[in-house]
Write an enzyme that holds these catalytic residues in place. Structure first.
Site, PDB file in Angstrom:
ATOM      1  N   GLU A 144     -10.354  -0.776   5.377  1.00 53.27           N
ATOM      2  CA  GLU A 144      -9.165  -0.737   6.263  1.00 53.27           C
ATOM      3  C   GLU A 144      -9.917  -0.696   7.740  1.00 53.27           C
ATOM      4  O   GLU A 144      -9.455  -1.445   8.572  1.00 53.27           O
ATOM      5  CB  GLU A 144      -8.172   0.216   6.000  1.00 53.27           C
ATOM      6  CG  GLU A 144      -7.002  -0.354   7.127  1.00 53.27           C
ATOM      7  CD  GLU A 144      -5.706   0.856   6.711  1.00 53.27           C
ATOM      8  OE1 GLU A 144      -4.734   0.300   6.717  1.00 53.27           O
ATOM      9  OE2 GLU A 144      -5.800   2.184   6.749  1.00 53.27           O
TER      10      GLU A 144
ATOM     11  N   GLN B 277       0.719  -1.144   0.038  1.00 58.45           N
ATOM     12  CA  GLN B 277      -0.019   0.153  -0.123  1.00 58.45           C
ATOM     13  C   GLN B 277       0.923   1.254  -0.123  1.00 58.45           C
ATOM     14  O   GLN B 277       1.736   1.554   0.965  1.00 58.45           O
ATOM     15  CB  GLN B 277      -0.963  -0.031   1.292  1.00 58.45           C
ATOM     16  CG  GLN B 277      -1.883   1.044   1.554  1.00 58.45           C
ATOM     17  CD  GLN B 277      -2.461   1.399   2.876  1.00 58.45           C
ATOM     18  OE1 GLN B 277      -1.589   1.756   3.467  1.00 58.45           O
ATOM     19  NE2 GLN B 277      -3.559   1.273   2.836  1.00 58.45           N
ATOM     20  N   GLY B 278       0.720   2.156  -1.242  1.00 54.77           N
ATOM     21  CA  GLY B 278       1.742   3.111  -0.992  1.00 54.77           C
ATOM     22  C   GLY B 278       0.903   4.481  -0.824  1.00 54.77           C
ATOM     23  O   GLY B 278       0.757   5.405  -1.681  1.00 54.77           O
ATOM     24  N   TYR B 279       0.549   4.530   0.242  1.00 57.49           N
ATOM     25  CA  TYR B 279      -0.135   5.962   0.730  1.00 57.49           C
ATOM     26  C   TYR B 279       0.701   7.018   1.618  1.00 57.49           C
ATOM     27  O   TYR B 279       0.774   8.053   0.806  1.00 57.49           O
ATOM     28  CB  TYR B 279      -1.246   5.347   1.626  1.00 57.49           C
ATOM     29  CG  TYR B 279      -2.643   4.902   0.979  1.00 57.49           C
ATOM     30  CD1 TYR B 279      -2.592   4.473  -0.335  1.00 57.49           C
ATOM     31  CD2 TYR B 279      -3.670   4.651   1.705  1.00 57.49           C
ATOM     32  CE1 TYR B 279      -3.697   3.838  -0.960  1.00 57.49           C
ATOM     33  CE2 TYR B 279      -4.889   3.943   0.903  1.00 57.49           C
ATOM     34  CZ  TYR B 279      -4.745   3.606  -0.074  1.00 57.49           C
ATOM     35  OH  TYR B 279      -6.051   3.266  -1.018  1.00 57.49           O
ATOM     36  N   SER B 280       1.036   6.474   2.658  1.00 57.65           N
ATOM     37  CA  SER B 280       1.646   7.806   3.678  1.00 57.65           C
ATOM     38  C   SER B 280       2.936   8.214   3.147  1.00 57.65           C
ATOM     39  O   SER B 280       3.541   7.327   2.297  1.00 57.65           O
ATOM     40  CB  SER B 280       1.717   7.079   4.926  1.00 57.65           C
ATOM     41  OG  SER B 280       0.637   6.806   5.737  1.00 57.65           O
TER      42      SER B 280
END
Lengths: 408, 368
Positions: A247, A129-132
């Site tokens: 989530e 997951q490439g969010y923050s």
């Protein structure tokens, strides 16, 4: 109050129970720890068997590799209950399955669904997951990783952090700023990035538990085909919120605390302090009972939310509070376990005299719940703004003359 | 599957709420609080008309024969409006004591009187839960001597139900040898008293030593009802805090726009909503799941007492200086919650009993 699922589910329960007693007995129990490794071939085979029987990926359409069942929350619950009661190994759980797949089903193109859902639910394709980003945590929408269109590709540059599973993932669902001129929530796109592309550099991020579930991900001139976008350009924030919704459901599972209470109670019946069982010392026992009270309240609250969902009664503020309550409760339960063991509770890394169950690791790891998926403070903003209708904190401008309120 | 209130239960709550909004504004509560006897007869008569006093009495004895969850809904609504009458004594504990411990002829005689509201009862269980004054009741045939404390709603009652370990008995408040003494608690919405008995005539409910199970069940009913009253009161306080945070302006902003205030409100609702779920289950288990009834009733009383205390503190604090004044009257709810917290065993004692119920502690703190 009607707590029976009804006789129409008896046959289904019997069928699941039979499966657990026959097929379930043949598998080795023990689920994969979060972010630890890729699933083994045995786990992938078992996953295939579960999909075929309809006990995982139950509602995912057949053409995308699922079982193709209709949504029935009671049946899902019965499956969960029977698997837990018989100690049957559950299916593979990872963020590709719990977050990306529902998102693709909701907003993905037909081509994306056909390409990605099947290998993901089979356990063969692992997603990061490439969010923050270092500067964009709670204020995720301020993210700066850039995506510029050049020919048929987005060329991506920037840095991500808290990228779980990135060290072994095949793919990454990533948020990238593609429309720098647009307001911050409208300038983001949601892309599917192949982790084998040149320009991706992964550095493990060791947390206070000593484990490296997470990573820092450095992205330099990485090319992602323009067809890998989910939703439209600039709509990534909305798409991401579809995922975040899933989530939140993952992190706030109230059933978890009941297992923790049971575990600490067992510990308190075993551990002795100068010959007296911890359970026989009212100071420890009262703490346990206090936590049990909250745990029971959360357990029945979970039933109430489930009932709302089954009966399609809609959800108000009562649905927003679960994560805040459950994650602090876990922290306190693990803390009690450590306290019961005293100095021996601090033993770590497989030390001599360390107790079999690693409560300290759980205690330290509980911050993942408190902080991940929106910190407790962000949860309180969500509860008070969306749940109670209170106004947002006004924006503030800071310059050399001090700060002033920005009046809209 | 359905976890929640039925339509009928929701209607019951709405009906009662409507009546109390119309008939019991804070100044009526305040006026009652200033009388020596806080019991408000007018409100009690109004509630009799609503039929809430016969909820737990079986239809065979002139009641409505409804569930503990119906009664819980009522207790919660009465707590919300800090109602100055004793539903707990007259509609929950006294009828259940007679139902569980009484002989058939006692049930036939007394329950219809309670169902019609023609006889009122006070009840005392404190001394069998946690006896702090070494009180005793000595029963000699149909005479009783001794004393009892913390009788609920006894002063204006026709009869009292008193408890000795394993035994429940009835005395007439007007009988010779019965001396009532008022107890003034900080909560001016309810009446408590003590009684001294000298060879007073009494009527045993059932036989001597036969009421252990009845007392155990009564205590569970009390735990649930008191917890419901506190939850209602806490809910009312929370709603006042929420309303105030929207209308009170400081620094040119509603104080509800400050995160320090929003987060307190978020914490309050996060504590309160699961309390309601726990309480619903406790009331359901009382009727339907016998082996869990005590555990969840004890936890409901303990946990809700703690959460309500937090809501009481936070609401008072959030109103600033006004929260501390008599004028605003938040203290009526705060004090109701505080008395409920102690009544028939505070959180520590309830948690201890919950531990006993799971085999985690050796002995229960009740003489029953």
């Amino acid at each position: 109050m009607e707590l029976n699922y009804g006789p129409e589910y008896d046959d289904f329960r019997a069928e699941v129970r039979h499966f657990c007693e026959t097929e379930g007995k043949k598998t080795k129990s023990g689920a994969l720890r979060m972010g630890e490794n890729r699933p083994s071939q045995a786990a992938i085979d078992w996953q295939g068997q579960l999909i075929e029987a309809g006990y995982t990926a139950r509602t995912i359409p057949k053409e995308y590799g699922g079982y193709g069942g209709t949504a029935d929350i009671v049946k899902s619950l019965i499956i969960q209950e029977e698997f837990v009661a018989s100690g049957t190994r559950s299916g593979i759980q990872n963020q590709g399955i719990s977050m990306l797949v529902p998102t693709l089903l909701e907003v993905g193109t037909e081509e994306q669904k056909l390409k990605y859902i099947k290998p993901t639910i089979n356990g063969e394709m692992i997603w990061a997951q490439g969010y923050s980003e270092p500067g964009s945590g709670s204020d995720l929408a301020s993210l700066k990783t850039k995506g510029v269109v050049e020919g048929d590709n987005f060329v991506i540059n920037g840095q991500k952090i808290w990228t779980s599973s990135a060290q072994y993932a095949d793919m990454c669902f990533i948020l990238v700023r593609t429309e720098p001129e647009a307001p911050k929530h409208h300038g983001i796109s949601y892309l599917l990035m192949d982790m084998k592309t040149t320009g991706i550099d992964i550095k493990p991020l060791v947390t206070m538990t000593g484990d490296a579930f997470f990573n820092e991900m450095f992205i330099s001139d990485v090319k992602v085909p323009v067809t890998s976008i989910v939703g439209q350009r600039g709509e990534g924030w909305r798409v991401a919120n579809v995922t975040l919704k899933y989530e939140r459901g993952m992190i706030g599972n109230p059933g978890m605390s009941a297992m923790g209470i049971r575990g600490v109670a067992d510990l308190m019946e075993e551990e002795t302090i100068s010959g007296i069982r911890a359970m026989d010392m009212p100071v420890y026992r009262d703490r346990l009972l206090k936590l049990q009270g909250r745990s029971l309240a959360n357990k029945y609250h979970g039933l109430r939310l489930l009932s709302n969902e089954i009966n399609k009664e809609g959800m108000g503020v009562e649905g927003l509070i679960v994560k805040l309550s459950a994650t602090y409760l876990s922290h306190e339960i693990y803390s009690l376990a450590v306290d019961v063991m005293g100095e021996f509770g601090t033993l770590y890394d497989g030390s001599a005299y360390q107790r079999q169950k690693d409560w300290m690791r759980q205690y330290l790891g509980s911050f993942m719940g408190i902080i991940g998926g929106g910190t407790s403070q962000i949860q309180k903003n969500v509860i008070s703004e969306r749940g109670l209708g209170l106004p947002r904190e006004p924006l503030v401008k800071l310059d050399q003359n001090g700060w002033e309120l920005i009046k809209k | 599957m359905r976890f929640g209130l039925s339509e009928e239960q929701t209607m019951l709550s709405d009906m009662l709420n409507k009546y109390l909004v119309a008939n019991l504004p804070l100044d009526v509560v305040r006026a009652s609080s200033e009388q020596t006897l806080h019991h408000n007869q007018e409100i009690w008569s109004g509630l009799l008309d609503q039929g809430i006093h016969s909820i737990l009495i079986p239809e065979d004895y002139g009641g409505a024969g409804l569930s503990m969850l119906h009664s819980e809904v009522v207790s919660e609504t009465l707590g919300k409006h800090i109602v100055p009458v004793s539903y707990l004594s007259n509609a929950v504990l006294s009828p259940l004591a007679i139902l569980y411990a009484g002989s058939e002829s006692q049930k036939e005689q007394l329950l219809p009187e309670l169902a019609s509201g023609s006889t009122s009862f006070g009840i005392a269980l404190t001394d069998v839960v946690a006896n702090r004054e070494n009180t005793k009741l000595e029963i000699n045939g149909n005479k009783v001597s001794g004393s009892a404390t913390f009788i609920m709603a006894g002063e204006n009652a026709d009869k009292l139900i008193l408890a000795a370990p394993g035994t429940l008995l009835i005395v007439d408040t007007k009988a010779a040898g019965v001396t009532m003494e008022r107890l003034n608690t900080v909560d001016k919405t309810r009446d408590f008293s003590a009684v001294t008995l000298k060879d007073a005539p009494c009527e045993l409910l059932g036989e001597i030593g036969s009421a252990d199970d009845a007392i155990e069940k009564l205590l569970n009913a009390a735990r649930i009802s008191i917890a419901a009253d506190s939850l209602g009161a806490a809910d009312a306080m929370f709603n006042q805090a929420l309303a105030y945070s929207r209308e009170r302006f400081q620094f040119d902003r509603p104080i509800g726009s400050f995160q320090s205030i929003k987060h307190i409100l978020a914490e309050m609702i996060t504590d309160l909503e699961p309390c309601r779920s726990l309480l619903w289950y406790a009331a359901y288990a009382y009727d339907e799941v016998e082996d869990e009834a005590k555990l969840v009733a004890c936890h409901a009383k303990a946990h809700i007492s703690e959460m309500a205390k937090h809501v009481g503190r936070a609401t008072t604090e959030l109103h600033g200086g006004m929260g501390f004044t008599d004028l605003l009257g938040l203290h009526f709810w705060f004090k109701r919650i505080e008395v409920n917290r102690q009544l028939l065993g505070g959180p520590e004692l309830q948690r201890h009993n919950a531990a006993v119920a799971q085999g985690w502690a050796p002995n229960a703190i009740t003489a029953a």
